[in-house]
Motif scaffolding. Structure first.
Motif, PDB file in Angstrom:
ATOM      1  N   UNK A   1       0.723  -1.160   0.073  1.00 29.40           N
ATOM      2  CA  UNK A   1       0.028   0.085  -0.082  1.00 29.40           C
ATOM      3  C   UNK A   1       0.779   1.463   0.077  1.00 29.40           C
ATOM      4  N   UNK A   2       2.046   1.221   0.676  1.00 31.73           N
ATOM      5  CA  UNK A   2       2.792   2.496   0.760  1.00 31.73           C
ATOM      6  C   UNK A   2       2.865   3.237  -0.294  1.00 31.73           C
ATOM      7  N   UNK A   3       2.469   4.655  -0.180  1.00 34.68           N
ATOM      8  CA  UNK A   3       2.753   5.670  -1.096  1.00 34.68           C
ATOM      9  C   UNK A   3       1.538   5.617  -2.364  1.00 34.68           C
ATOM     10  N   UNK A   4       0.729   4.752  -2.109  1.00 30.42           N
ATOM     11  CA  UNK A   4      -0.206   4.479  -3.128  1.00 30.42           C
ATOM     12  C   UNK A   4      -1.621   5.696  -2.923  1.00 30.42           C
ATOM     13  N   UNK A   5      -1.791   6.494  -3.958  1.00 31.01           N
ATOM     14  CA  UNK A   5      -2.891   7.429  -3.541  1.00 31.01           C
ATOM     15  C   UNK A   5      -4.191   6.778  -3.524  1.00 31.01           C
TER      16      UNK A   5
END
Length: 414
Positions: free
Chosen positions: A352-356
């Motif tokens: 998920x990290x950094x996904x807008x």
């Protein structure tokens, strides 16, 4: 976008060997709640993706291949296990195994029936996504947690008139409320949550519950017992949280004219060196110390570690790399990732990290390499690390591969 859903029963004849607990003796002696195979399909006018959720302890790669061969009406099929420990044994050992009969042919037939019915039920639909925090159901099981909370994703499907047609819940908690001495077939926590939410939403709304990245998360520190009443209580907690979340603002997942895309990639997981007899001795000593200290939580953790050491000492470690598959899909704005085996919850956060936009991560999908701990977890010989067949760093590599696939799909969007 057209969306379909269908669910078919998966009968279990008694007696039959049950999966999930090495300490279990005896075979299935009845049914507490029936197992199901559920199919959710998306069709954008050109391509069709099917997500199939099975009330099983695991799905091996041979079972996934057979299910795909049995469903020619879809372009891509993901098969994910709920990981119930109260279902039939389907060859669930670290590193994967061959699926035994009759499940090697009975499950693909049920998958085909569910997918066919879902395709027939497809109607125009839009989707909404919500993410919240579920409390007092799951927590890190191999430690004394500061708090018992996990993220929970909800994908709400609305029909052409804007009415709620169904809900997909991604629940990252081991469905292990019922104990090793239970001999009744059950979908455990997944089934209880599914039934409780369906009762609250009514007969016109379908409910599907997928198990997320739950490798290190269970009800060990939140359950008040091991019986059907406790199963119903925890299922109700999940359902009530979902109801509250459905009343909160949502994010669009897909609209009527959105497109569907997906990618999958094979990978190989290096095997971990075999666990030695010293691990069993150390775990045995830790159990004795916990008993002497009269700390129930510490004793549960120590007993879990001992079972992991015993499992590793009795199951042959793979002498070769383990073949796995990582998959990702874009359904409009919704990103879905499917990781094999039992990924730790932190690995879902890596994806998920950094996904807008809205992103949900499934575990137990498209094969069973066993536990996928984080690299840091290998510094502490807890149950999952003792029992895993995967070398350190394997989990991060697969999670990063899933993130890369989603990035590729982002770049390919029109």
């Amino acid at each position: 976008m057209r969306v379909g859903f269908a669910s078919v029963p998966l009968p279990v004849d008694e007696p039959t060997p049950m999966g999930g607990y090495a300490a279990r003796t005896g075979t299935a002696q009845g049914t507490l709640d029936p197992l199901r195979i559920s199919a959710l399909t998306w069709f954008d006018g050109r391509h069709r993706l099917a997500l199939v959720l099975a009330d099983l302890i695991c799905v091996n790669t041979d079972l996934v291949a057979a299910a795909r061969a049995a469903t020619p009406r879809v372009d891509a099929l993901w098969l994910a296990a709920s990981h119930t420990h109260a279902g039939p044994e389907t060859g669930c050992v670290p590193g994967g195994a061959a699926t035994p009969p009759p499940w090697s042919h009975r499950i693909p037939a049920a998958v085909a029936a569910a997918v066919d019915a879902a395709v027939r039920a497809e109607t125009d639909a839009t989707g909404r996504w919500r993410n919240g925090t579920l409390r007092e159901v799951g927590a890190v099981r191999s430690a004394t947690p500061d708090r018992a909370e996990v993220p929970l994703d909800l994908v709400e499907v609305l029909d052409g008139a804007g009415r709620r047609a169904g809900v997909l819940v991604v629940l990252p908690v081991h469905p292990t409320v019922l104990p090793a001495d239970n001999l009744l077939i059950s979908a455990d926590l997944v089934g209880a949550a599914r039934a409780a939410l369906a009762a609250r939403l009514g007969p016109d709304t379908w409910v599907a519950v997928a198990t997320g990245a739950a490798g290190d998360i269970s009800t060990r520190h939140t359950r008040r017992g091991h019986d059907p009443a406790e199963l119903r209580r925890l299922g109700a907690v999940v359902a009530d949280h979902c109801l509250a979340q459905l009343d909160r603002p949502s994010v669009p997942a897909w609209q009527a004219g959105d497109r569907l895309s997906w990618r999958s990639r094979p990978a190989r997981v290096a095997p971990k060196p075999p666990t030695g007899a010293d691990a069993v001795e150390a775990a045995t000593a830790a159990v004795a110390a916990a008993r002497a200290g009269e700390d129930p939580a510490a004793l549960r953790i120590a007993e879990g570690d001992l079972s992991g050491a015993l499992l590793a000492s009795t199951v042959d470690a793979p002498g070769h790399d383990i073949a796995v598959e990582v998959a990702a899909a874009r359904i409009g704005s919704l990103a879905l990732a499917a990781l094999p085996g039992e990924p730790f919850l932190a690995l879902a956060e890596t994806v998920r990290r950094g996904r807008p936009g809205p992103t949900a991560v499934l575990g137990y999908a498209n094969g069973y390499p066993g536990y996928l701990p984080t690299r840091a977890a290998y510094h502490h010989p807890r149950y999952e690390v003792l029992a895993t067949a995967a070398a350190p760093g394997s989990g991060e590599r697969l999670a990063e591969l899933a993130a890369d696939l989603l990035t590729e799909l982002d770049g390919a969007r029109p």
